[in-house]
Scaffold this active site. Structure first.
Site, short mmCIF file in Angstrom:
data_model
loop_
_atom_site.label_atom_id
_atom_site.label_comp_id
_atom_site.label_asym_id
_atom_site.label_seq_id
_atom_site.Cartn_x
_atom_site.Cartn_y
_atom_site.Cartn_z
CG HIS A 159 39.50 29.13 44.01
ND1 HIS A 159 39.52 30.41 43.29
CD2 HIS A 159 40.14 29.23 45.02
CE1 HIS A 159 40.41 30.94 43.91
NE2 HIS A 159 40.72 30.34 45.12
C1 T46 Z 1 42.65 32.46 46.19
C2 T46 Z 1 42.44 34.03 45.73
C3 T46 Z 1 42.15 34.88 46.97
C4 T46 Z 1 49.31 31.24 38.78
O1 T46 Z 1 49.77 30.96 37.79
N1 T46 Z 1 50.19 31.29 40.06
C5 T46 Z 1 49.76 31.67 41.14
O2 T46 Z 1 50.44 31.92 42.12
C6 T46 Z 1 48.24 32.13 41.26
C7 T46 Z 1 47.49 32.75 42.72
C8 T46 Z 1 47.61 32.34 40.12
N2 T46 Z 1 47.93 31.75 38.92
C9 T46 Z 1 47.29 31.83 37.77
C10 T46 Z 1 45.93 30.82 37.66
C11 T46 Z 1 45.03 31.59 36.86
O3 T46 Z 1 45.41 31.21 35.32
O4 T46 Z 1 46.59 33.18 37.60
C12 T46 Z 1 45.26 32.97 37.12
C13 T46 Z 1 44.20 33.66 37.64
O5 T46 Z 1 44.11 32.85 39.06
P1 T46 Z 1 42.47 32.54 39.66
O6 T46 Z 1 41.71 32.53 38.78
O7 T46 Z 1 42.82 31.23 40.53
O8 T46 Z 1 42.65 33.88 40.57
P2 T46 Z 1 41.51 34.30 41.80
O9 T46 Z 1 41.61 35.80 41.93
O10 T46 Z 1 40.15 33.71 41.58
O11 T46 Z 1 42.27 33.63 43.02
C14 T46 Z 1 43.36 33.78 43.61
C15 T46 Z 1 44.12 32.60 43.96
O12 T46 Z 1 44.22 31.71 42.78
C16 T46 Z 1 43.56 31.62 44.92
O13 T46 Z 1 44.52 30.84 45.53
O14 T46 Z 1 42.66 32.08 47.22
O15 T46 Z 1 43.23 34.57 44.63
#
Ligand code: T46
Length: 139
Positions: free
Chosen positions: A50
Site C-alpha cells: 500500500h
Molecule cells: C504501514 C506498515 C509499515 C488499525 O486498525 N489501526 C492501525 O493503526 C493500523 C496500522 C492498522 N489497523 C488495522 C487495518 C488492518 O485491518 O490492522 C489491520 C492490518 O493493517 P495493514 O494490513 O495495513 O498492515 P500492514 O502491516 O500491511 O501495514 C502497516 C500499516 O497499516 C501501514 O501504515 O506503513 O504497517
C-alpha cells in the site's frame, strides 16, 4: 529516493544497556500522533502492499532484521533495518512492502496521524494513477 531518509542515531552506551532517541525538529519533521508495531512477524511473509496519501512515518526495528522496499512506480529503493540505531523517515506517497528476515523481528512505527483507511491506496494500479496525477514523491 529524496523523500525517504535513513538516519543513524547516536547510541548512548552504559553498563546497563544502550539508549537511542530521535526528536521533532531534528531527525523528524512532524508530530507523532500514533504508534503501532508489528510483532510475531512470520519470517519471509511480506506485508504492506500500500501507499499513504498523506501520512508521514518514522520506522525502526528495535529487534531483528526487516527489509523494507519502496517505489514511486519508477524507482525502487530497499532498506535493511538490522540495528536499533537505524531509522527511516518516510514522507507521504510511496508504495511499500516489507518482510521479516529473522524470527522475532519487530517493526515499530511512529505516524503523523491517527488511523484512517481512506489515507491508504491498496491497489498498485490505482497507486500508479494517483502517483501520476499527484507526482508527490518525485525522485
Ligand atoms: C504501514 C506498515 C509499515 C488499525 O486498525 N489501526 C492501525 O493503526 C493500523 C496500522 C492498522 N489497523 C488495522 C487495518 C488492518 O485491518 O490492522 C489491520 C492490518 O493493517 P495493514 O494490513 O495495513 O498492515 P500492514 O502491516 O500491511 O501495514 C502497516 C500499516 O497499516 C501501514 O501504515 O506503513 O504497517
Amino acid at each position: 529516493m529524496k523523500k525517504i531518509r535513513e538516519v543513524t542515531l547516536k547510541e548512548i552506551k552504559s553498563p546497563g544497556g544502550s539508549l537511542s532517541f530521535f526528536e521533532k525538529g531534528k531527525e523528524i519533521n512532524f508530530d507523532i500522533k500514533r504508534i503501532y508495531y508489528i510483532y510475531k512477524f512470520c519470517e519471509q511473509n511480506r506485508r504492506g502492499f500500500h501507499a499513504h496519501k498523506e501520512l508521514k512515518q518514522v520506522m525502526f526495528c528495535p529487534h531483528g532484521k526487516i527489509k523494507v522496499e519502496f517505489t514511486d512506480g519508477r524507482m525502487k529503493q530497499s532498506y535493511l533495518l538490522d540495528d536499533p540505531t537505524k531509522i527511516l523517515v518516510i514522507e507521504k506517497g510511496y508504495w511499500r512492502e516489507f518482510v521479516s528476515l529473522e524470527e522475532g523481528s519487530i517493526l515499530f512505527v511512529g505516524a503523523s496521524d491517527v488511523y484512517d483507511e481512506k489515507d491508504y491506496i491498496r491497489d498498485y494500479n490505482e497507486y500508479l494513477k494517483w502517483e501520476e496525477d499527484n507526482n508527490e514523491s518525485a525522485i
